[in-house]
Design a protein around this motif. Structure first.
Motif, PDB file in Angstrom:
ATOM      1  N   THR A 134      -4.867   3.783   7.329  1.00  0.00           N
ATOM      2  CA  THR A 134      -5.279   4.641   6.216  1.00  0.00           C
ATOM      3  C   THR A 134      -6.244   5.707   6.700  1.00  0.00           C
ATOM      4  O   THR A 134      -7.298   5.398   7.255  1.00  0.00           O
ATOM      5  CB  THR A 134      -5.957   3.824   5.109  1.00  0.00           C
ATOM      6  N   LEU A 135      -5.888   6.959   6.488  1.00  0.00           N
ATOM      7  CA  LEU A 135      -6.750   8.089   6.837  1.00  0.00           C
ATOM      8  C   LEU A 135      -7.640   8.437   5.660  1.00  0.00           C
ATOM      9  O   LEU A 135      -7.174   8.581   4.530  1.00  0.00           O
ATOM     10  CB  LEU A 135      -5.897   9.301   7.214  1.00  0.00           C
ATOM     11  N   PRO A 151       3.890   8.140  14.639  1.00  0.00           N
ATOM     12  CA  PRO A 151       5.056   8.793  14.029  1.00  0.00           C
ATOM     13  C   PRO A 151       6.043   7.840  13.376  1.00  0.00           C
ATOM     14  O   PRO A 151       6.739   8.224  12.430  1.00  0.00           O
ATOM     15  CB  PRO A 151       5.698   9.532  15.217  1.00  0.00           C
ATOM     16  N   GLU A 152       6.133   6.614  13.858  1.00  0.00           N
ATOM     17  CA  GLU A 152       7.106   5.660  13.325  1.00  0.00           C
ATOM     18  C   GLU A 152       6.468   4.622  12.417  1.00  0.00           C
ATOM     19  O   GLU A 152       7.176   3.872  11.748  1.00  0.00           O
ATOM     20  CB  GLU A 152       7.830   4.948  14.485  1.00  0.00           C
ATOM     21  N   GLY A 153       5.134   4.567  12.400  1.00  0.00           N
ATOM     22  CA  GLY A 153       4.452   3.551  11.614  1.00  0.00           C
ATOM     23  C   GLY A 153       4.154   4.016  10.200  1.00  0.00           C
ATOM     24  O   GLY A 153       4.487   5.137   9.790  1.00  0.00           O
ATOM     25  N   ARG A 154       3.500   3.132   9.462  1.00  0.00           N
ATOM     26  CA  ARG A 154       3.144   3.446   8.075  1.00  0.00           C
ATOM     27  C   ARG A 154       1.755   4.068   8.026  1.00  0.00           C
ATOM     28  O   ARG A 154       0.779   3.472   8.481  1.00  0.00           O
ATOM     29  CB  ARG A 154       3.186   2.179   7.217  1.00  0.00           C
ATOM     30  N   ASN A 155       1.687   5.258   7.464  1.00  0.00           N
ATOM     31  CA  ASN A 155       0.415   5.941   7.280  1.00  0.00           C
ATOM     32  C   ASN A 155       0.126   6.047   5.792  1.00  0.00           C
ATOM     33  O   ASN A 155       0.995   6.435   4.998  1.00  0.00           O
ATOM     34  CB  ASN A 155       0.467   7.338   7.899  1.00  0.00           C
ATOM     35  N   TRP A 156      -1.108   5.690   5.417  1.00  0.00           N
ATOM     36  CA  TRP A 156      -1.583   5.813   4.043  1.00  0.00           C
ATOM     37  C   TRP A 156      -2.701   6.852   4.024  1.00  0.00           C
ATOM     38  O   TRP A 156      -3.352   7.101   5.033  1.00  0.00           O
ATOM     39  CB  TRP A 156      -2.098   4.477   3.513  1.00  0.00           C
ATOM     40  N   PHE A 157      -2.937   7.433   2.847  1.00  0.00           N
ATOM     41  CA  PHE A 157      -3.994   8.438   2.729  1.00  0.00           C
ATOM     42  C   PHE A 157      -4.940   8.053   1.605  1.00  0.00           C
ATOM     43  O   PHE A 157      -4.508   7.727   0.493  1.00  0.00           O
ATOM     44  CB  PHE A 157      -3.411   9.829   2.466  1.00  0.00           C
ATOM     45  N   GLN A 158      -6.235   8.102   1.894  1.00  0.00           N
ATOM     46  CA  GLN A 158      -7.264   7.808   0.901  1.00  0.00           C
ATOM     47  C   GLN A 158      -7.795   9.118   0.348  1.00  0.00           C
ATOM     48  O   GLN A 158      -8.179  10.014   1.098  1.00  0.00           O
ATOM     49  CB  GLN A 158      -8.396   6.990   1.529  1.00  0.00           C
ATOM     50  N   LEU A 159      -7.814   9.235  -0.975  1.00  0.00           N
ATOM     51  CA  LEU A 159      -8.177  10.498  -1.615  1.00  0.00           C
ATOM     52  C   LEU A 159      -9.413  10.348  -2.489  1.00  0.00           C
ATOM     53  O   LEU A 159      -9.486   9.467  -3.345  1.00  0.00           O
ATOM     54  CB  LEU A 159      -7.015  10.996  -2.483  1.00  0.00           C
ATOM     55  N   TYR A 160     -10.402  11.225  -2.252  1.00  0.00           N
ATOM     56  CA  TYR A 160     -11.510  11.413  -3.177  1.00  0.00           C
ATOM     57  C   TYR A 160     -11.177  12.599  -4.086  1.00  0.00           C
ATOM     58  O   TYR A 160     -10.518  13.557  -3.660  1.00  0.00           O
ATOM     59  CB  TYR A 160     -12.799  11.744  -2.431  1.00  0.00           C
ATOM     60  N   ALA A 178       3.676  15.078   5.168  1.00  0.00           N
ATOM     61  CA  ALA A 178       3.642  14.467   6.502  1.00  0.00           C
ATOM     62  C   ALA A 178       4.243  13.064   6.511  1.00  0.00           C
ATOM     63  O   ALA A 178       4.242  12.406   7.556  1.00  0.00           O
ATOM     64  CB  ALA A 178       2.201  14.413   7.009  1.00  0.00           C
ATOM     65  N   GLY A 179       4.746  12.595   5.378  1.00  0.00           N
ATOM     66  CA  GLY A 179       5.421  11.306   5.341  1.00  0.00           C
ATOM     67  C   GLY A 179       4.517  10.122   5.066  1.00  0.00           C
ATOM     68  O   GLY A 179       4.944   8.967   5.226  1.00  0.00           O
ATOM     69  N   PHE A 180       3.283  10.347   4.629  1.00  0.00           N
ATOM     70  CA  PHE A 180       2.418   9.239   4.237  1.00  0.00           C
ATOM     71  C   PHE A 180       3.025   8.603   2.984  1.00  0.00           C
ATOM     72  O   PHE A 180       3.362   9.310   2.024  1.00  0.00           O
ATOM     73  CB  PHE A 180       1.003   9.727   3.951  1.00  0.00           C
ATOM     74  N   ASP A 181       3.156   7.277   2.966  1.00  0.00           N
ATOM     75  CA  ASP A 181       3.918   6.664   1.884  1.00  0.00           C
ATOM     76  C   ASP A 181       3.070   6.122   0.740  1.00  0.00           C
ATOM     77  O   ASP A 181       3.591   5.802  -0.325  1.00  0.00           O
ATOM     78  CB  ASP A 181       4.825   5.548   2.427  1.00  0.00           C
ATOM     79  N   THR A 182       1.751   5.989   0.941  1.00  0.00           N
ATOM     80  CA  THR A 182       0.893   5.398  -0.087  1.00  0.00           C
ATOM     81  C   THR A 182      -0.407   6.186  -0.165  1.00  0.00           C
ATOM     82  O   THR A 182      -0.960   6.581   0.862  1.00  0.00           O
ATOM     83  CB  THR A 182       0.590   3.920   0.232  1.00  0.00           C
ATOM     84  N   LEU A 183      -0.894   6.381  -1.398  1.00  0.00           N
ATOM     85  CA  LEU A 183      -2.158   7.065  -1.606  1.00  0.00           C
ATOM     86  C   LEU A 183      -3.152   6.093  -2.231  1.00  0.00           C
ATOM     87  O   LEU A 183      -2.853   5.449  -3.237  1.00  0.00           O
ATOM     88  CB  LEU A 183      -1.966   8.285  -2.510  1.00  0.00           C
ATOM     89  N   LEU A 184      -4.330   5.995  -1.609  1.00  0.00           N
ATOM     90  CA  LEU A 184      -5.419   5.168  -2.133  1.00  0.00           C
ATOM     91  C   LEU A 184      -6.405   6.084  -2.858  1.00  0.00           C
ATOM     92  O   LEU A 184      -7.185   6.798  -2.230  1.00  0.00           O
ATOM     93  CB  LEU A 184      -6.118   4.404  -1.003  1.00  0.00           C
ATOM     94  N   PHE A 185      -6.334   6.069  -4.178  1.00  0.00           N
ATOM     95  CA  PHE A 185      -7.175   6.904  -5.031  1.00  0.00           C
ATOM     96  C   PHE A 185      -8.502   6.174  -5.211  1.00  0.00           C
ATOM     97  O   PHE A 185      -8.566   5.124  -5.859  1.00  0.00           O
ATOM     98  CB  PHE A 185      -6.455   7.114  -6.361  1.00  0.00           C
ATOM     99  N   THR A 186      -9.570   6.703  -4.633  1.00  0.00           N
ATOM    100  CA  THR A 186     -10.851   5.993  -4.583  1.00  0.00           C
ATOM    101  C   THR A 186     -11.752   6.414  -5.733  1.00  0.00           C
ATOM    102  O   THR A 186     -11.983   7.606  -5.943  1.00  0.00           O
ATOM    103  CB  THR A 186     -11.539   6.235  -3.232  1.00  0.00           C
TER     104      THR A 186
END
Length: 420
Positions: A134-135, A151-160, A178-186
Protein backbone atom coordinates in the motif's frame (compact mmCIF):
# COMPACT_ATOMS: atom_id res chain seq x y z
CA UNK A 1 32.22 -45.28 37.43
CA UNK A 2 32.52 -43.58 34.07
CA UNK A 3 35.33 -44.95 31.97
CA UNK A 4 37.56 -42.15 30.68
CA UNK A 5 39.82 -42.07 27.65
CA UNK A 6 41.87 -39.68 25.65
CA UNK A 7 39.77 -37.83 23.07
CA UNK A 8 39.86 -39.19 19.54
CA UNK A 9 41.22 -36.50 17.18
CA UNK A 10 38.68 -37.51 14.54
CA UNK A 11 35.86 -36.95 17.05
CA UNK A 12 37.28 -33.55 17.98
CA UNK A 13 37.32 -32.47 14.36
CA UNK A 14 33.69 -33.53 14.06
CA UNK A 15 32.75 -31.40 17.07
CA UNK A 16 34.82 -28.40 16.06
CA UNK A 17 33.24 -27.58 12.74
CA UNK A 18 33.38 -23.82 12.35
CA UNK A 19 30.53 -21.88 10.79
CA UNK A 20 31.40 -20.45 7.41
CA UNK A 21 31.95 -16.69 7.85
CA UNK A 22 29.51 -14.28 6.19
CA UNK A 23 31.44 -11.38 4.70
CA UNK A 24 28.38 -9.39 3.64
CA UNK A 25 27.72 -7.14 6.64
CA UNK A 26 24.07 -6.48 5.79
CA UNK A 27 23.28 -10.16 5.36
CA UNK A 28 25.15 -11.00 8.55
CA UNK A 29 23.11 -8.47 10.53
CA UNK A 30 19.81 -9.54 9.05
CA UNK A 31 20.46 -13.27 9.44
CA UNK A 32 21.03 -12.66 13.16
CA UNK A 33 17.60 -10.99 13.48
CA UNK A 34 15.14 -13.60 14.72
CA UNK A 35 12.24 -11.28 15.57
CA UNK A 36 10.80 -7.95 14.50
CA UNK A 37 12.16 -6.64 17.80
CA UNK A 38 15.65 -7.64 16.65
CA UNK A 39 15.14 -5.69 13.42
CA UNK A 40 13.98 -2.72 15.48
CA UNK A 41 17.21 -2.84 17.51
CA UNK A 42 19.30 -2.88 14.33
CA UNK A 43 17.23 -0.05 12.85
CA UNK A 44 17.74 2.08 15.94
CA UNK A 45 21.52 1.66 15.72
CA UNK A 46 21.67 2.51 12.03
CA UNK A 47 19.15 5.34 11.67
CA UNK A 48 19.38 8.90 12.98
CA UNK A 49 17.14 9.57 15.96
CA UNK A 50 14.61 11.86 14.23
CA UNK A 51 13.53 9.48 11.41
CA UNK A 52 13.73 6.47 13.73
CA UNK A 53 11.50 8.16 16.31
CA UNK A 54 9.09 9.24 13.58
CA UNK A 55 8.59 5.55 12.81
CA UNK A 56 8.80 4.22 16.34
CA UNK A 57 6.77 6.87 18.12
CA UNK A 58 3.08 7.61 18.56
CA UNK A 59 0.90 10.43 19.81
CA UNK A 60 1.18 12.18 23.17
CA UNK A 61 1.85 9.59 25.92
CA UNK A 62 1.86 6.75 23.33
CA UNK A 63 -0.80 4.93 25.34
CA UNK A 64 -2.78 3.84 22.28
CA UNK A 65 0.23 2.07 20.80
CA UNK A 66 1.29 0.54 24.11
CA UNK A 67 -2.21 -0.78 24.75
CA UNK A 68 -2.54 -2.17 21.22
CA UNK A 69 0.67 -4.15 21.58
CA UNK A 70 -0.30 -5.27 25.07
CA UNK A 71 -3.62 -6.56 23.74
CA UNK A 72 -1.81 -8.97 21.43
CA UNK A 73 0.41 -10.13 24.27
CA UNK A 74 -2.64 -10.67 26.49
CA UNK A 75 -4.04 -13.63 24.59
CA UNK A 76 -4.14 -17.33 25.29
CA UNK A 77 -4.03 -19.83 22.45
CA UNK A 78 -5.92 -23.13 22.61
CA UNK A 79 -4.13 -25.70 20.44
CA UNK A 80 -5.77 -28.83 19.13
CA UNK A 81 -3.80 -32.04 19.54
CA UNK A 82 -3.41 -35.02 17.22
CA UNK A 83 -4.39 -32.84 14.29
CA UNK A 84 -1.65 -33.11 11.66
CA UNK A 85 -0.72 -29.78 10.07
CA UNK A 86 2.54 -30.65 8.34
CA UNK A 87 1.90 -28.46 5.30
CA UNK A 88 0.31 -25.14 6.20
CA UNK A 89 -1.50 -23.06 3.59
CA UNK A 90 -1.10 -19.41 4.57
CA UNK A 91 -2.65 -17.99 1.39
CA UNK A 92 -5.96 -16.18 1.28
CA UNK A 93 -8.32 -14.33 -1.03
CA UNK A 94 -8.70 -10.68 -0.09
CA UNK A 95 -10.78 -8.11 -1.99
CA UNK A 96 -11.13 -10.38 -5.02
CA UNK A 97 -7.42 -11.13 -5.29
CA UNK A 98 -4.95 -13.60 -3.89
CA UNK A 99 -2.33 -12.99 -1.22
CA UNK A 100 0.28 -15.59 -0.35
CA UNK A 101 0.12 -14.52 3.30
CA UNK A 102 -2.61 -13.09 5.54
CA UNK A 103 -0.94 -9.69 5.75
CA UNK A 104 0.11 -6.86 3.50
CA UNK A 105 2.28 -3.79 3.88
CA UNK A 106 0.41 -0.85 5.38
CA UNK A 107 0.68 2.71 4.03
CA UNK A 108 3.49 4.62 5.69
CA UNK A 109 4.55 8.17 4.90
CA UNK A 110 8.03 9.47 4.13
CA UNK A 111 9.59 6.00 3.75
CA UNK A 112 12.66 7.30 1.92
CA UNK A 113 13.60 9.18 5.08
CA UNK A 114 13.91 5.81 6.82
CA UNK A 115 16.09 4.37 4.07
CA UNK A 116 16.91 5.72 0.64
CA UNK A 117 15.25 2.72 -1.09
CA UNK A 118 11.95 3.62 0.58
CA UNK A 119 8.74 2.46 -1.04
CA UNK A 120 10.58 0.79 -3.92
CA UNK A 121 12.08 -1.67 -1.44
CA UNK A 122 8.68 -2.26 0.16
CA UNK A 123 6.81 -2.70 -3.12
CA UNK A 124 9.37 -5.00 -4.70
CA UNK A 125 9.64 -7.12 -1.55
CA UNK A 126 5.86 -7.38 -1.33
CA UNK A 127 5.67 -8.43 -4.95
CA UNK A 128 8.30 -11.11 -4.43
CA UNK A 129 6.41 -12.41 -1.39
CA UNK A 130 3.06 -12.37 -3.16
CA UNK A 131 1.39 -9.88 -0.79
CA UNK A 132 -0.18 -6.44 -1.38
CA UNK A 133 1.78 -3.23 -0.96
CA UNK A 134 0.00 0.00 0.00
CA UNK A 135 1.40 3.36 -1.09
CA UNK A 136 0.61 6.31 1.16
CA UNK A 137 -0.63 9.66 -0.07
CA UNK A 138 2.44 10.95 1.80
CA UNK A 139 4.77 8.48 0.15
CA UNK A 140 8.13 9.58 -1.17
CA UNK A 141 7.93 7.52 -4.37
CA UNK A 142 5.52 8.22 -7.19
CA UNK A 143 2.54 6.03 -8.01
CA UNK A 144 4.10 5.12 -11.33
CA UNK A 145 7.48 4.21 -9.82
CA UNK A 146 5.81 1.92 -7.28
CA UNK A 147 4.00 0.19 -10.12
CA UNK A 148 7.32 -0.19 -11.93
CA UNK A 149 8.86 -1.73 -8.81
CA UNK A 150 5.96 -4.16 -8.42
CA UNK A 151 4.59 -4.61 -11.95
CA UNK A 152 2.97 -8.03 -11.47
CA UNK A 153 1.97 -7.74 -7.82
CA UNK A 154 -0.98 -6.14 -6.09
CA UNK A 155 -0.63 -2.45 -5.37
CA UNK A 156 -3.08 -0.56 -3.15
CA UNK A 157 -3.31 3.20 -2.66
CA UNK A 158 -4.08 5.02 0.58
CA UNK A 159 -5.90 8.32 0.11
CA UNK A 160 -6.25 11.32 2.41
CA UNK A 161 -8.85 13.96 1.61
CA UNK A 162 -6.90 17.16 1.08
CA UNK A 163 -8.11 20.75 1.49
CA UNK A 164 -7.73 21.00 -2.26
CA UNK A 165 -10.06 18.18 -3.24
CA UNK A 166 -8.77 18.11 -6.80
CA UNK A 167 -5.37 17.00 -5.52
CA UNK A 168 -6.98 13.95 -3.92
CA UNK A 169 -9.11 13.22 -6.97
CA UNK A 170 -6.09 13.46 -9.27
CA UNK A 171 -4.11 11.03 -7.09
CA UNK A 172 -6.96 8.53 -7.14
CA UNK A 173 -7.22 8.75 -10.91
CA UNK A 174 -3.46 8.25 -11.31
CA UNK A 175 -3.52 5.20 -9.05
CA UNK A 176 -6.40 3.70 -10.99
CA UNK A 177 -4.64 4.36 -14.28
CA UNK A 178 -1.50 2.65 -12.92
CA UNK A 179 -3.47 -0.51 -12.14
CA UNK A 180 -3.79 -0.16 -8.36
CA UNK A 181 -6.75 -2.39 -7.50
CA UNK A 182 -7.80 -1.16 -4.03
CA UNK A 183 -8.12 2.26 -2.42
CA UNK A 184 -7.79 2.73 1.35
CA UNK A 185 -9.81 5.85 2.18
CA UNK A 186 -8.34 7.07 5.48
CA UNK A 187 -10.68 8.85 7.87
CA UNK A 188 -8.84 9.15 11.19
CA UNK A 189 -6.51 12.04 10.37
CA UNK A 190 -8.56 15.22 9.88
CA UNK A 191 -5.75 16.94 11.77
CA UNK A 192 -2.33 15.70 12.86
CA UNK A 193 -1.96 13.98 16.20
CA UNK A 194 0.47 15.40 18.76
CA UNK A 195 3.56 13.35 17.98
CA UNK A 196 5.77 14.66 20.72
CA UNK A 197 8.93 12.80 19.76
CA UNK A 198 8.89 14.61 16.42
CA UNK A 199 8.48 17.98 18.14
CA UNK A 200 11.29 17.30 20.59
CA UNK A 201 13.57 16.13 17.78
CA UNK A 202 12.68 19.08 15.56
CA UNK A 203 11.84 16.56 12.84
CA UNK A 204 11.02 18.38 9.63
CA UNK A 205 10.54 17.68 5.92
CA UNK A 206 13.11 17.92 4.46
CA UNK A 207 15.46 17.19 7.40
CA UNK A 208 17.17 20.31 8.67
CA UNK A 209 20.76 20.21 9.86
CA UNK A 210 21.26 21.41 13.42
CA UNK A 211 24.03 20.82 15.92
CA UNK A 212 21.95 18.02 17.42
CA UNK A 213 21.32 16.27 14.10
CA UNK A 214 24.98 16.57 13.14
CA UNK A 215 26.12 15.03 16.45
CA UNK A 216 23.54 12.26 16.11
CA UNK A 217 24.68 11.60 12.54
CA UNK A 218 28.37 11.14 13.33
CA UNK A 219 28.07 7.42 14.17
CA UNK A 220 25.68 6.89 11.21
CA UNK A 221 27.50 8.34 8.20
CA UNK A 222 26.03 5.74 5.83
CA UNK A 223 22.50 7.18 6.29
CA UNK A 224 23.60 10.71 5.45
CA UNK A 225 25.70 9.48 2.52
CA UNK A 226 22.67 7.71 1.07
CA UNK A 227 20.39 10.68 1.75
CA UNK A 228 22.71 13.27 0.21
CA UNK A 229 23.82 11.24 -2.83
CA UNK A 230 20.41 10.02 -4.05
CA UNK A 231 17.59 11.97 -5.77
CA UNK A 232 15.80 14.54 -3.64
CA UNK A 233 12.61 13.50 -1.88
CA UNK A 234 9.48 13.92 -3.97
CA UNK A 235 5.94 14.02 -2.62
CA UNK A 236 3.04 13.27 -4.91
CA UNK A 237 0.60 15.23 -2.76
CA UNK A 238 2.53 18.08 -1.16
CA UNK A 239 3.04 21.18 -3.24
CA UNK A 240 5.59 22.57 -0.78
CA UNK A 241 7.68 21.33 2.11
CA UNK A 242 9.67 22.97 4.84
CA UNK A 243 8.12 22.35 8.23
CA UNK A 244 7.40 19.76 10.85
CA UNK A 245 5.32 16.74 9.89
CA UNK A 246 2.39 18.07 11.92
CA UNK A 247 2.57 21.45 10.18
CA UNK A 248 2.62 19.81 6.76
CA UNK A 249 -0.31 17.54 7.63
CA UNK A 250 -2.41 20.33 9.08
CA UNK A 251 -1.77 22.48 6.04
CA UNK A 252 -2.81 19.70 3.68
CA UNK A 253 -5.59 17.80 5.48
CA UNK A 254 -9.18 18.95 5.85
CA UNK A 255 -11.04 18.55 9.15
CA UNK A 256 -14.39 18.91 7.32
CA UNK A 257 -14.08 15.46 5.70
CA UNK A 258 -17.50 13.77 5.64
CA UNK A 259 -19.64 11.01 4.13
CA UNK A 260 -20.16 13.31 1.13
CA UNK A 261 -16.43 12.99 0.37
CA UNK A 262 -16.68 9.23 0.67
CA UNK A 263 -19.52 9.22 -1.85
CA UNK A 264 -17.48 11.25 -4.33
CA UNK A 265 -14.47 8.94 -4.04
CA UNK A 266 -16.71 5.87 -4.26
CA UNK A 267 -18.07 7.12 -7.59
CA UNK A 268 -14.60 8.09 -8.83
CA UNK A 269 -12.72 4.91 -7.90
CA UNK A 270 -13.24 1.91 -10.23
CA UNK A 271 -11.82 -0.78 -7.92
CA UNK A 272 -12.39 -1.93 -4.36
CA UNK A 273 -12.73 0.77 -1.71
CA UNK A 274 -11.88 0.23 1.95
CA UNK A 275 -12.28 2.75 4.77
CA UNK A 276 -9.27 2.82 7.09
CA UNK A 277 -9.40 4.20 10.61
CA UNK A 278 -12.70 2.73 11.85
CA UNK A 279 -12.93 2.63 15.65
CA UNK A 280 -16.54 1.79 16.61
CA UNK A 281 -19.14 -0.82 15.73
CA UNK A 282 -21.61 1.98 15.00
CA UNK A 283 -19.37 3.46 12.30
CA UNK A 284 -18.65 -0.01 10.88
CA UNK A 285 -22.36 -0.61 10.31
CA UNK A 286 -22.90 2.81 8.76
CA UNK A 287 -19.97 2.39 6.38
CA UNK A 288 -21.14 -1.00 5.16
CA UNK A 289 -24.59 0.48 4.59
CA UNK A 290 -22.85 3.20 2.55
CA UNK A 291 -21.56 0.54 0.20
CA UNK A 292 -17.84 0.24 0.95
CA UNK A 293 -16.15 -3.08 0.24
CA UNK A 294 -14.30 -3.29 3.53
CA UNK A 295 -13.01 -1.55 6.62
CA UNK A 296 -9.72 -1.45 8.49
CA UNK A 297 -10.02 -1.33 12.26
CA UNK A 298 -7.18 1.01 13.12
CA UNK A 299 -6.23 3.86 15.42
CA UNK A 300 -3.50 4.91 12.97
CA UNK A 301 -0.81 3.02 14.84
CA UNK A 302 -1.52 5.14 17.92
CA UNK A 303 -0.34 8.22 16.04
CA UNK A 304 -3.55 10.26 16.14
CA UNK A 305 -5.91 10.16 19.15
CA UNK A 306 -4.14 8.85 22.23
CA UNK A 307 -6.29 6.55 24.40
CA UNK A 308 -8.22 5.54 21.27
CA UNK A 309 -10.02 2.17 21.13
CA UNK A 310 -7.81 -0.90 20.76
CA UNK A 311 -8.51 -2.40 17.30
CA UNK A 312 -7.83 -5.98 18.41
CA UNK A 313 -10.31 -5.64 21.28
CA UNK A 314 -12.89 -4.13 18.92
CA UNK A 315 -12.50 -6.88 16.32
CA UNK A 316 -14.91 -9.57 17.65
CA UNK A 317 -17.82 -7.14 18.06
CA UNK A 318 -17.35 -5.66 14.58
CA UNK A 319 -17.09 -9.09 12.97
CA UNK A 320 -20.35 -10.14 14.64
CA UNK A 321 -22.13 -7.11 13.20
CA UNK A 322 -20.71 -6.75 9.69
CA UNK A 323 -18.36 -9.66 9.07
CA UNK A 324 -20.84 -11.42 6.79
CA UNK A 325 -21.38 -8.33 4.65
CA UNK A 326 -17.90 -6.87 4.16
CA UNK A 327 -14.19 -7.48 4.53
CA UNK A 328 -12.93 -6.62 8.01
CA UNK A 329 -9.19 -5.98 8.33
CA UNK A 330 -7.04 -4.80 11.22
CA UNK A 331 -3.77 -3.03 11.92
CA UNK A 332 -1.96 -1.34 14.84
CA UNK A 333 0.42 -3.09 17.19
CA UNK A 334 1.26 -6.17 15.10
CA UNK A 335 4.82 -7.26 15.86
CA UNK A 336 4.61 -11.05 15.58
CA UNK A 337 3.09 -13.60 13.27
CA UNK A 338 1.13 -14.90 16.24
CA UNK A 339 -0.63 -11.52 16.39
CA UNK A 340 -1.76 -12.09 12.81
CA UNK A 341 -2.95 -15.64 13.54
CA UNK A 342 -4.96 -14.41 16.53
CA UNK A 343 -6.56 -11.68 14.41
CA UNK A 344 -7.59 -14.15 11.71
CA UNK A 345 -8.97 -16.51 14.36
CA UNK A 346 -11.18 -13.74 15.74
CA UNK A 347 -12.63 -12.97 12.33
CA UNK A 348 -10.31 -10.55 10.52
CA UNK A 349 -9.94 -11.40 6.85
CA UNK A 350 -6.56 -9.70 6.57
CA UNK A 351 -4.00 -7.64 8.48
CA UNK A 352 -1.66 -4.77 7.64
CA UNK A 353 1.82 -4.23 9.09
CA UNK A 354 3.51 -0.83 9.13
CA UNK A 355 6.24 -0.44 11.71
CA UNK A 356 7.36 -4.07 11.31
CA UNK A 357 8.05 -3.36 7.64
CA UNK A 358 9.80 -0.06 8.37
CA UNK A 359 12.07 -1.62 11.00
CA UNK A 360 13.22 -4.05 8.32
CA UNK A 361 13.65 -1.23 5.82
CA UNK A 362 15.81 0.78 8.22
CA UNK A 363 17.80 -2.31 9.18
CA UNK A 364 18.80 -3.18 5.63
CA UNK A 365 16.82 -1.72 2.73
CA UNK A 366 15.16 -4.26 0.43
CA UNK A 367 16.89 -7.26 2.09
CA UNK A 368 15.67 -5.95 5.45
CA UNK A 369 12.06 -5.84 4.21
CA UNK A 370 12.49 -9.37 2.87
CA UNK A 371 13.73 -10.42 6.31
CA UNK A 372 10.77 -8.79 8.09
CA UNK A 373 8.33 -10.62 5.82
CA UNK A 374 10.21 -13.90 6.31
CA UNK A 375 10.15 -13.54 10.11
CA UNK A 376 6.39 -12.95 10.13
CA UNK A 377 5.84 -15.80 7.66
CA UNK A 378 7.82 -18.24 9.82
CA UNK A 379 5.94 -17.16 12.95
CA UNK A 380 2.57 -17.63 11.26
CA UNK A 381 3.59 -21.04 9.95
CA UNK A 382 4.90 -22.21 13.33
CA UNK A 383 1.90 -20.88 15.27
CA UNK A 384 -0.59 -22.56 12.95
CA UNK A 385 1.26 -25.89 13.15
CA UNK A 386 1.34 -25.72 16.93
CA UNK A 387 -2.39 -24.98 16.96
CA UNK A 388 -3.04 -27.98 14.73
CA UNK A 389 -4.38 -25.81 11.91
CA UNK A 390 -3.47 -26.44 8.27
CA UNK A 391 -5.28 -23.52 6.60
CA UNK A 392 -6.44 -20.05 7.57
CA UNK A 393 -10.12 -20.93 7.25
CA UNK A 394 -9.65 -23.53 9.99
CA UNK A 395 -8.85 -20.80 12.50
CA UNK A 396 -11.81 -19.86 14.68
CA UNK A 397 -12.54 -17.86 17.84
CA UNK A 398 -12.23 -20.99 19.96
CA UNK A 399 -8.49 -20.93 19.27
CA UNK A 400 -8.01 -17.64 21.14
CA UNK A 401 -8.99 -16.11 24.46
CA UNK A 402 -8.50 -12.37 24.93
CA UNK A 403 -7.30 -11.86 28.48
CA UNK A 404 -8.60 -8.66 30.03
CA UNK A 405 -6.66 -5.83 31.66
CA UNK A 406 -8.71 -2.75 30.77
CA UNK A 407 -12.33 -3.08 31.86
CA UNK A 408 -14.72 -0.08 31.76
CA UNK A 409 -15.86 0.88 35.25
CA UNK A 410 -19.21 2.22 34.00
CA UNK A 411 -19.47 1.82 30.22
CA UNK A 412 -21.04 4.72 28.36
CA UNK A 413 -23.74 3.88 25.77
CA UNK A 414 -21.24 4.55 22.99
CA UNK A 415 -18.66 2.25 24.62
CA UNK A 416 -21.23 -0.53 24.76
CA UNK A 417 -22.05 -0.04 21.10
CA UNK A 418 -18.38 0.01 20.13
CA UNK A 419 -17.44 -3.05 22.12
CA UNK A 420 -14.52 -1.19 23.69
Amino acid sequence: MVKRQLPNPADLLELMRFKKPEWNGTKRRLDAALTIGDLRAIAKRRTPRAPFDYTDGAAEGELSLTRARQAFEDIEFHPGILRPAEDVDMSTTILAGRSALPFGIAPTGFARLMHTEGEVAGASAAGAAGIPFTLSTLGTTSIEDVRAANPEGRNWFQLYVMRDREVSYALARRAAAAGFDTLLFTVDAPVAGARLRDKRNGFSIPPQLTLGTVLNAIPRPWWWYDFLTTPALEFASLSSTGGTVAELLNAAMDPTISYDDLAVIRDLWPGKIVVKGVQTVEDSIRLIDAGVDGIVLSNHGGRQLDRAPIPFHLLPAVVREVGQDATVMIDTGIMNGADIVASIALGAKFTLVGRAYLYGLMAGGRPGVDRAIAILRDEIDRTMKLLGVAALDELEPAHVTQLTRLVPVAPSPRAVVSGS
